[in-house]
Scaffold this motif. Structure first.
Motif, short mmCIF file in Angstrom:
data_model
loop_
_atom_site.label_atom_id
_atom_site.label_comp_id
_atom_site.label_asym_id
_atom_site.label_seq_id
_atom_site.Cartn_x
_atom_site.Cartn_y
_atom_site.Cartn_z
N GLN A 14 90.91 11.35 119.78
CA GLN A 14 90.69 12.27 120.72
C GLN A 14 89.67 11.53 121.96
O GLN A 14 88.92 10.72 121.42
N ASP A 60 96.23 15.46 132.20
CA ASP A 60 96.77 16.29 130.83
C ASP A 60 95.91 17.42 130.21
O ASP A 60 94.70 17.06 130.27
N ASP A 62 95.61 18.42 127.39
CA ASP A 62 94.88 18.26 125.92
C ASP A 62 94.01 17.22 126.20
O ASP A 62 93.82 16.75 127.09
N ASP A 63 93.46 16.67 125.11
CA ASP A 63 92.50 15.30 124.88
C ASP A 63 92.91 14.69 123.84
O ASP A 63 92.10 13.82 123.25
N TRP A 155 91.44 14.18 130.86
CA TRP A 155 91.89 14.90 129.66
C TRP A 155 91.25 16.30 129.87
O TRP A 155 90.13 16.47 130.94
N LYS A 156 91.77 17.29 129.44
CA LYS A 156 91.56 18.61 129.76
C LYS A 156 91.75 19.09 131.26
O LYS A 156 90.80 19.80 131.58
#
Length: 557
Positions: A14, A60, A62-63, A155-156
């Motif tokens: 992550q 993105d 997600d992470d 990310w996120k």
């Protein structure tokens, strides 16, 4: 009931959410390239751009990499993709972690009806295939991107909306710290089969969903199986339906079982049902543990155009094919490699914007070809009419006795690098050039990928050039994105160019058997031109055609 055990789930890496600068600035920042989607194609594109010194932003939602809870998605990486990864600097990690194979067997019932060895005519440093869980490849790409240091990985960051503009695209993005906007000169959609960007723009994808159903079991056995691709057209241990078995990393086997069309996905994925299938195939005493179980169906779709003004679609956002032959993820990787060098040249003002139109001109026909090939495999594996069932039974019966029929047994034509049709940039079309091994003047082993690695350039491989021609050629390409090197049976640098030795098979693959011939190789290792007797004028003309054809640029929609 026999006991069923599960291995511990994979722990995916992550990466932290970092508030983007636009949040604190309160205004949209502008970037030359914004990539949406951190899967195989998006990460490959970001890595390829960074390897050429080009900055980009990748968003993105997600992470992490992969899909949470799923062990394997794409697993088979073809030679062309492996050659791309060699140029990007992650091949050695993939080779060390994955399972290398080239041999496959196909069975009908208990009888082997067909086998193949993909290594027989290859001169590449890379093998025909390596099997590796997709999240590992994505993980290695992220590590390499961070090492290169030119990509802003966010990310996120979830894209809510895009607005097309005359000089770019504005994106509206949601993050855990709030919403912001950013502008892109070029936007690349790598968000996958369910692309929200494609949906928002109302671009027809001509989707069709198959009724064919499968169930994956990722399994670790105590007793190893042969490291080969085994497929059954009509396995007796699966009620006469298809079965695949492949080895991946960590000693995990992917076992794919074709299910009835009306199968309940939840039912076929129950551990006790999946375990019963394995014991039916391998015997009641087989010792194993599950890593993951999951059902899947598949669909296909194809965009009418892969470029819409300043927006480019790559990977599953542009095209989806059935999974037979590993032509999905590999095609997306090769989309990214095709687009990266073109973006880099245009952004460096070393080529006109018209070069970007060649992405659609080359990669869409490749997707059409892959769709045709995989559709034929799907029809063979899941016949849709009594006539198709009769035809398949006849082919399988003939294949047991007659070699000519074995090539008709279609359990998936394995992914290959597509040839490109004629276009204004490649009047004669183009085909891939394998990553041939070479030896430099110091006796060190190298390869075509290593020669292409330093940056954005074309490569002129000149077989034993006439020294009188070299000075003129160097003057003709001065200031152009090209490097000239000499190749031949010996690493001879007497002509004033760096010398590299190549074997007879390698020179034959390159088309350089005759002294004085020159192969012009594009940055994505595709043939641009083969000059039987190279001259400065011929080299200049080949470069001009490939970079600046007399065609109009695609207008913004």
């Amino acid at each position: 009931m026999d006991s069923i055990t599960f291995a511990p789930p994979y722990e995916l890496p992550q990466w932290p959410f970092v508030p983007p600068p636009e949040l604190s600035a309160g205004e949209a920042g502008r970037h030359p390239v914004v990539i949406v989607g951190g899967g195989l194609s998006g990460l490959t594109l970001a890595c390829d751009l960074a390897s050429r010194g080009i900055r980009s932003v990748l968003l993105d939602e997600d992470d992490t990499v992969g899909v949470r809870g799923a062990s394997s998605r794409g697993i088979c990486y073809a030679q062309k993709s492996l050659e791309i990864f060699a140029r990007l600097g992650i091949y050695e990690r993939i080779a060390a972690k994955g399972a290398t194979w080239s041999f496959g067997r196909t069975f009908s019932g208990d009888t082997e009806v067909y086998s193949f060895n993909l290594r027989t005519d290859s001169v590449s440093v890379q093998p025909p295939f390596i099997n590796l869980q997709q999240f590992y490849v994505e993980w290695f790409l992220v590590d390499r991107i961070l090492e290169l240091g030119l990509t802003d990985l966010r990310w996120k960051n979830r894209v809510l909306e895009v607005e097309t503009q005359d000089d770019g695209v504005r994106l509206h993005v949601e993050t855990p710290a709030g919403r912001y906007a950013l502008d892109a000169d070029h936007l690349i959609d790598a968000t996958g089969a369910n692309s929200p960007i494609r949906t928002q723009l109302a671009l027809p994808a001509h989707a069709s969903r198959s009724t064919d159903r499968w169930c994956i079991s990722d399994v670790r056995f105590k007793k190893p199986l042969p490291v080969e691709r085994w497929t059954w057209v009509d396995a007796p241990f699966n009620e006469g339906r298809g079965v695949w078995q492949h080895l991946m990393a960590d000693g995990v086997w992917r076992m794919d079982y074709q299910m009835p069309e009306d199968a309940d996905p939840a039912e076929v994925s129950l551990p006790e049902v999946a375990a019963a299938r394995l014991r039916e195939q391998l015997g009641p005493d087989v010792d194993f543990e599950f890593v993951w179980i999951g059902p899947y169906g598949y669909r296909d779709h194809l965009l009418e155009r892969f470029r819409h003004g300043r927006i480019f679609f790559i990977g599953d956002a542009a095209h989806v094919v059935s999974p037979f032959g590993a032509r999905g993820g590999n095609t997306g990787i090769q989309d990214a490699a095709n687009l990266a060098w073109k973006l880099a040249l245009v952004l460096r003002d070393e080529a006109p914007a018209t070069l970007l139109d060649s992405y659609d001109a080359e990669r869409r026909p490749a997707a059409v070809q892959n769709l045709e090939v995989t559709s034929r495999s799907a029809r063979f594996l899941a016949p849709r009419s009594p006539a198709e069932h009769v035809l398949r039974r006849a082919v399988v019966a003939l294949a047991e006795r007659h070699p000519f029929a074995r090539g008709l047994v279609n359990t998936g034509r394995m992914s290959v690098a597509n040839d490109y049709p004629p276009s204004p940039w490649q009047p004669a079309g183009s085909r891939t050039v394998q990553n041939v091994p070479l030896t430099d003047a110091q006796g060190r082993s190298t390869s075509l990928a290593a020669l292409l690695r330093p940056g954005t350039h074309w490569l002129g491989l000149w077989h034993a050039p006439d020294p009188a021609q070299v000075d003129a050629a160097l003057g003709a390409v001065a200031g152009r994105p090209i490097r000239l090197v000499a190749v031949g049976p010996r690493a001879d640098a007497a002509c004033g160019l760096p010398g590299h030795a190549a074997g007879a098979a390698e020179l034959a693959h390159l088309g350089l058997q005759q002294p004085g011939s020159l192969l012009l190789v594009r940055p994505d290792a595709y043939r641009a031109a083969l000059l039987p007797a190279a001259t400065a004028d011929g080299l200049r003309q080949a470069l001009d055609t490939a970079l600046t054809p007399a065609v109009p640029s695609t207008p913004a929609p």
